[in-house]
Design a protein around this motif. Structure first.
Motif, PDB file in Angstrom:
ATOM      1  N   THR A  46      37.586 -43.276  41.496  1.00 64.30           N
ATOM      2  CA  THR A  46      37.636 -42.967  40.062  1.00 64.30           C
ATOM      3  C   THR A  46      39.035 -42.607  39.560  1.00 64.30           C
ATOM      4  OG1 THR A  46      37.025 -40.665  40.472  1.00 64.30           O
ATOM      5  CG2 THR A  46      35.225 -42.227  39.998  1.00 64.30           C
ATOM      6  N   THR A  47      39.980 -42.487  40.460  1.00 62.17           N
ATOM      7  CA  THR A  47      41.359 -42.208  40.038  1.00 62.17           C
ATOM      8  C   THR A  47      42.316 -43.280  40.554  1.00 62.17           C
ATOM      9  OG1 THR A  47      41.675 -40.699  41.913  1.00 62.17           O
ATOM     10  CG2 THR A  47      41.022 -39.710  39.795  1.00 62.17           C
ATOM     11  N   TYR A  77      42.683 -29.926  30.126  1.00 66.53           N
ATOM     12  CA  TYR A  77      41.495 -30.761  30.261  1.00 66.53           C
ATOM     13  C   TYR A  77      40.348 -29.924  30.813  1.00 66.53           C
ATOM     14  CZ  TYR A  77      44.962 -34.538  30.026  1.00 66.53           C
ATOM     15  OH  TYR A  77      45.979 -35.372  29.644  1.00 66.53           O
ATOM     16  N   HIS A  79      37.886 -30.863  32.614  1.00 67.61           N
ATOM     17  CA  HIS A  79      37.620 -31.245  34.011  1.00 67.61           C
ATOM     18  C   HIS A  79      38.444 -30.404  34.998  1.00 67.61           C
ATOM     19  CE1 HIS A  79      36.490 -33.991  37.267  1.00 67.61           C
ATOM     20  NE2 HIS A  79      37.776 -34.122  37.586  1.00 67.61           N
ATOM     21  N   ASN A  80      39.565 -29.901  34.537  1.00 67.50           N
ATOM     22  CA  ASN A  80      40.442 -29.103  35.397  1.00 67.50           C
ATOM     23  C   ASN A  80      40.020 -27.634  35.493  1.00 67.50           C
ATOM     24  OD1 ASN A  80      41.958 -31.342  35.929  1.00 67.50           O
ATOM     25  ND2 ASN A  80      43.595 -30.830  34.518  1.00 67.50           N
ATOM     26  N   ASP A  81      39.006 -27.233  34.745  1.00 66.95           N
ATOM     27  CA  ASP A  81      38.467 -25.873  34.860  1.00 66.95           C
ATOM     28  C   ASP A  81      37.556 -25.837  36.081  1.00 66.95           C
ATOM     29  OD1 ASP A  81      39.781 -25.023  32.567  1.00 66.95           O
ATOM     30  OD2 ASP A  81      38.074 -25.463  31.264  1.00 66.95           O
ATOM     31  N   LEU A  82      38.175 -25.825  37.243  1.00 63.76           N
ATOM     32  CA  LEU A  82      37.435 -25.959  38.502  1.00 63.76           C
ATOM     33  C   LEU A  82      36.406 -24.848  38.700  1.00 63.76           C
ATOM     34  CD1 LEU A  82      40.369 -27.009  40.864  1.00 63.76           C
ATOM     35  CD2 LEU A  82      38.828 -28.467  39.547  1.00 63.76           C
ATOM     36  N   ARG A  85      32.935 -25.815  37.474  1.00 62.30           N
ATOM     37  CA  ARG A  85      32.278 -26.982  38.072  1.00 62.30           C
ATOM     38  C   ARG A  85      31.505 -26.594  39.322  1.00 62.30           C
ATOM     39  NH1 ARG A  85      36.938 -31.056  38.769  1.00 62.30           N
ATOM     40  NH2 ARG A  85      35.297 -32.192  39.823  1.00 62.30           N
ATOM     41  N   GLU A  92      39.785 -29.535  45.906  1.00 60.21           N
ATOM     42  CA  GLU A  92      39.674 -30.365  44.690  1.00 60.21           C
ATOM     43  C   GLU A  92      40.932 -30.219  43.833  1.00 60.21           C
ATOM     44  OE1 GLU A  92      37.703 -32.857  41.803  1.00 60.21           O
ATOM     45  OE2 GLU A  92      37.397 -32.492  43.925  1.00 60.21           O
ATOM     46  N   ALA A  96      42.210 -34.451  35.939  1.00 61.87           N
ATOM     47  CA  ALA A  96      41.581 -35.085  34.775  1.00 61.87           C
ATOM     48  C   ALA A  96      42.467 -36.194  34.209  1.00 61.87           C
ATOM     49  CB  ALA A  96      41.286 -34.042  33.706  1.00 61.87           C
ATOM     50  N   HIS A  99      41.895 -39.462  36.014  1.00 61.63           N
ATOM     51  CA  HIS A  99      40.649 -40.121  35.604  1.00 61.63           C
ATOM     52  C   HIS A  99      40.836 -40.839  34.257  1.00 61.63           C
ATOM     53  CE1 HIS A  99      37.884 -38.505  38.651  1.00 61.63           C
ATOM     54  NE2 HIS A  99      38.567 -37.365  38.551  1.00 61.63           N
TER      55      HIS A  99
END
Length: 146
Positions: A46-47, A77, A79-82, A85, A92, A96, A99
């Motif tokens: 995905t990256t 982003y 998505h970067n708020d790990l 998640r 990880e 973001a 992606h």
């Protein structure tokens, strides 16, 4: 019509890097009996991404700058708020931006095979984009034809 599945492995470096995988695809085709048909080249991550374009050093640098402007790593982003998640590995990365860059490119290309060779134009190459390296990546190739 035979269908042959093969893989290409690509060792990548840190950040955005672009690899010309045309020679590896040509080697795979040569190892088959396919003379006329097509090869599907598919990025399994995905990256990462694929594109057909010119493999020229100064253009590659322009592409990197362009992608970095589209999705700067320094932006905020979600998505970067790990910590929000679930079920993520301890290593990880905050990726973001990688992606988002991948979404602006392709994850697959289909290239005709004519007389046992890729039917690419004079300056065309199959480019594999690493957007979140360094990693060991796998590209799936499905060769079909006669």
């Amino acid at each position: 019509m035979p269908i042959i599945n093969k893989f290409i492995e690509v060792e990548t470096k840190q950040g955005i890097n672009i690899h010309n995988i045309t020679p590896q695809i040509e080697t795979l085709i040569f190892s088959t009996s396919i003379q006329n048909g097509q090869v599907l080249v598919f990025s399994r991550h995905t990256t990462t991404a694929l594109a057909i374009n010119e493999y020229e050093e100064r253009l590659l640098e322009d592409i990197k700058v362009f992608l970095e402007k589209l999705a700067p790593a320094s932006e905020r982003y979600l998505h970067n708020d790990l910590h929000f998640r679930k079920n993520i590995p301890p290593d990880e990365p905050m990726n973001a931006h990688s992606h988002l860059m991948a979404m602006m490119l392709n994850n697959s290309e289909v290239i005709p095979i004519v007389d046992g060779k890729l039917a690419l134009g004079t300056y065309q190459s199959v480019l594999f984009f690493e957007l979140d390296g360094p990693r060991k990546r796998t590209v799936f190739c499905q060769i079909s034809g006669e």
